[in-house]
Design a protein around this motif. Structure first.
Motif, short mmCIF file in Angstrom:
data_model
loop_
_atom_site.label_atom_id
_atom_site.label_comp_id
_atom_site.label_asym_id
_atom_site.label_seq_id
_atom_site.Cartn_x
_atom_site.Cartn_y
_atom_site.Cartn_z
N GLY A 295 3.57 -8.11 2.61
CA GLY A 295 1.96 -8.29 2.45
C GLY A 295 1.83 -9.53 3.41
N PRO A 296 2.52 -10.77 3.21
CA PRO A 296 2.37 -11.81 3.77
C PRO A 296 2.37 -11.74 5.46
N HIS A 297 2.81 -10.68 5.97
CA HIS A 297 3.22 -10.62 7.66
C HIS A 297 2.08 -9.72 8.00
N VAL A 298 1.19 -9.24 7.35
CA VAL A 298 -0.04 -8.49 7.95
C VAL A 298 -0.84 -9.31 8.79
N ASP A 299 -1.53 -8.63 9.66
CA ASP A 299 -2.37 -9.28 10.45
C ASP A 299 -3.48 -8.14 11.05
N ALA A 300 -4.45 -8.74 11.95
CA ALA A 300 -5.21 -7.64 12.25
C ALA A 300 -4.61 -6.70 13.16
N GLN A 301 -3.63 -6.91 13.80
CA GLN A 301 -3.01 -6.16 14.69
C GLN A 301 -2.48 -4.64 14.32
N HIS A 302 -2.37 -4.88 12.77
CA HIS A 302 -1.89 -3.56 12.14
C HIS A 302 -2.98 -2.82 11.55
N PRO A 303 -2.99 -1.52 12.10
CA PRO A 303 -4.16 -0.61 11.58
C PRO A 303 -4.34 -0.36 10.33
N GLY A 304 -5.39 -0.79 9.57
CA GLY A 304 -5.72 -0.74 7.98
C GLY A 304 -4.95 -1.62 7.42
N GLY A 305 -4.02 -2.41 7.98
CA GLY A 305 -3.09 -3.53 7.20
C GLY A 305 -3.79 -4.22 6.29
N VAL A 306 -4.66 -5.19 6.87
CA VAL A 306 -5.45 -6.17 6.03
C VAL A 306 -6.22 -5.38 4.92
N ALA A 307 -6.96 -4.16 5.38
CA ALA A 307 -7.81 -3.70 4.30
C ALA A 307 -6.94 -3.14 3.07
N SER A 308 -5.70 -2.54 3.54
CA SER A 308 -4.93 -2.10 2.35
C SER A 308 -4.34 -3.16 1.62
N VAL A 309 -3.81 -4.40 2.10
CA VAL A 309 -3.56 -5.39 1.13
C VAL A 309 -4.66 -5.92 0.42
N GLN A 310 -5.81 -5.85 1.10
CA GLN A 310 -7.07 -6.44 0.17
C GLN A 310 -7.21 -5.42 -0.85
N ALA A 311 -6.99 -3.85 -0.72
CA ALA A 311 -7.02 -2.95 -1.70
C ALA A 311 -5.81 -3.20 -3.03
N ALA A 312 -4.94 -3.61 -2.37
CA ALA A 312 -3.67 -4.09 -3.50
C ALA A 312 -4.03 -5.43 -4.22
N ILE A 313 -4.67 -6.44 -3.56
CA ILE A 313 -5.25 -7.36 -4.36
C ILE A 313 -6.16 -6.92 -5.48
N ARG A 314 -7.14 -6.13 -5.28
CA ARG A 314 -8.00 -5.92 -6.24
C ARG A 314 -7.30 -5.13 -7.33
N THR A 315 -6.46 -4.15 -6.96
CA THR A 315 -5.59 -3.55 -7.97
C THR A 315 -4.66 -4.47 -8.81
N ALA A 316 -4.05 -5.63 -8.20
CA ALA A 316 -3.50 -6.32 -8.90
C ALA A 316 -4.43 -7.19 -9.89
N THR A 317 -5.67 -7.44 -9.35
CA THR A 317 -6.61 -8.10 -10.22
C THR A 317 -6.78 -7.50 -11.37
N SER A 318 -7.08 -6.02 -11.25
CA SER A 318 -7.42 -5.25 -12.57
C SER A 318 -6.63 -5.24 -13.38
N VAL A 319 -5.01 -5.29 -13.03
CA VAL A 319 -4.24 -5.32 -14.12
C VAL A 319 -4.11 -6.75 -14.75
N LEU A 320 -4.34 -7.99 -14.24
CA LEU A 320 -4.51 -8.98 -14.86
C LEU A 320 -5.68 -9.11 -15.98
N GLN A 321 -6.90 -8.03 -15.83
CA GLN A 321 -7.82 -7.99 -16.64
C GLN A 321 -7.57 -7.10 -17.76
#
Length: 391
Positions: A295-321
């Motif tokens: 995840g730390p290596h994603v950038d705008a050049q990766h198709p769908g990469g940033v959006a995918s890690v952002q979705a993973a952030i939301r998933t990880a956040t839901s686990v904390l809740q």
């Protein structure tokens, strides 16, 4: 099929069963491994793996692939037993046999190189099958190819130092994916790094690899994303996820960046969400750990990469809740905190972390402090994760 096929399959099954049978002790497994090493198993298996396959002759090709499949499964069991045993001598004996076999050739080539070649060629044949270029070969050929893709992924994963024993995934906790032995032979660690580098090139579609012959080097696209969405079958999905984890754990930042740019971020984020919904702890933890590395290596050049890690952030956040403080839930929450800390090093993810994750991270740490008046062993890492997100 070669006459030794039945014996190979039996030996592989016995070594594999010893890891699954609760009545088998670590000493029993080491005895089985040393018996195989002393019987010359490495030399026999390497001859099978180095033998070329004539794919034009269908019957011979199927038999040869079945022999390679059995050899890969036996190697998986042997390297898994050595990896998980506490006896350094036992581990050294296996690698001594690998070295002795390698130097019996001119130029020297080890069974690790052979397994990597098998994976490369099996993946290429599997891609041709998916493209419809091997329809005239029949169902037996197709089944042999897919079995070989799966078993070669497992064998290479074990050689790369995977901590996951095939078939025992459900017994692993999330922290087991990142836990490493306190000390290991630096030579063995370097071997794993070298194997991980070549395996990464094979799966991510690198154009050049010094460990593969020039005839085997091509410009094919990355095959790993197809494996991770189940394009090669459900069993291959688990095997490819296991190998990817081993590459991430033992590889360097360059391999992490290659994995991130290969197109795996979208299937990983989807699998993470699906696994959480289905309650599949192994797949959830495996995807989460892999995303922590790439995840730390994603950038705008990766198709769908940033959006995918952002979705993973939301998933990880839901686990904390999630309400609950049992050991399993607590381990998952700590893994999510570690991932959020790792992702906070990427500036393109700061907005998503501060908006979606930071409030839940603070609340989680506050709840932990309120529930435990004593010194919390994880408080420093949790505070570090929050500070990372605040950068």
């Amino acid at each position: 099929a070669p006459q030794c096929l039945g014996m190979l399959q039996t030996a592989a099954a016995l070594l594999t069963y010893s890891q699954h049978d609760a009545s088998c002790t670590a000493s029993d497994r080491m005895d089985g491994l040393l018996q195989a090493v002393d019987a010359g198993a490495i030399a026999t298996l390497s001859r099978i793996l180095f033998t070329k396959i004539d794919y034009a002759a269908q019957d011979k090709a199927v038999g040869a692939m079945k022999a390679r499949d059995a050899a890969c499964r036996m190697l998986t069991a042997m390297f898994d037993i050595a990896r998980n045993c506490d006896d350094v001598v036992c581990h050294g004996r296996l690698w001594d046999a690998v070295d002795a076999d390698a130097y019996s050739r001119n130029p020297p080539r080890s069974i690790v190189n052979a397994a990597l070649q098998v994976l490369h060629n099996a993946a290429k044949q599997g891609r041709l099958l998916l493209a419809g270029a091997r329809r005239n070969k029949g169902p037996h050929f197709s089944a042999a190819v897919m079995d070989l893709v799966e078993s070669s992924l497992y064998a290479v994963g074990s050689m790369c130092g995977s901590t996951v024993v095939p078939g025992l995934e459900s017994t692993m906790e999330s922290v087991d994916f990142v836990r490493k032995p306190p000390s290991e032979d630096p030579t063995i660690l370097q071997r794993r790094r070298d194997a991980s580098a070549v395996a990464c090139d094979i799966l991510c579609g690198a154009k050049k690899s010094s460990s593969l012959s020039s005839a085997e080097q091509d410009d094919d696209a990355a095959v790993l994303p197809t494996m991770l969405i189940g394009g090669f079958g459900e069993k291959t999905l688990m095997a490819s996820l296991r190998l990817s984890l081993a590459i991430a754990q033992n590889g360097n930042l360059a391999q992490h960046a290659k994995l991130a740019s290969s197109g795996i971020l979208v299937p990983l984020a989807d699998s993470l969400q699906t696994a959480m919904t289905a309650g599949d702890q192994f797949r959830f933890s495996a995807c989460l750990t892999l995303l922590q590395y790439v995840g730390p290596h994603v950038d705008a050049q990766h198709p769908g990469g940033v959006a995918s890690v952002q979705a993973a952030i939301r998933t990880a956040t839901s686990v904390l809740q999630v309400v609950g403080n049992d050991d399993g839930t607590q381990a998952l929450k700590e893994s999510c905190m570690a991932c959020l800390e790792a992702w906070s090093s990427n500036a393109s993810l700061w907005a998503a972390i501060s908006k979606d994750a930071l409030p839940s991270m603070v609340l989680y740490v506050k709840t932990q402090c309120d529930d435990d008046d004593d010194a919390n062993s994880n408080s420093n890492s949790n505070t570090r994760a929050i500070l990372g997100a605040l950068k």
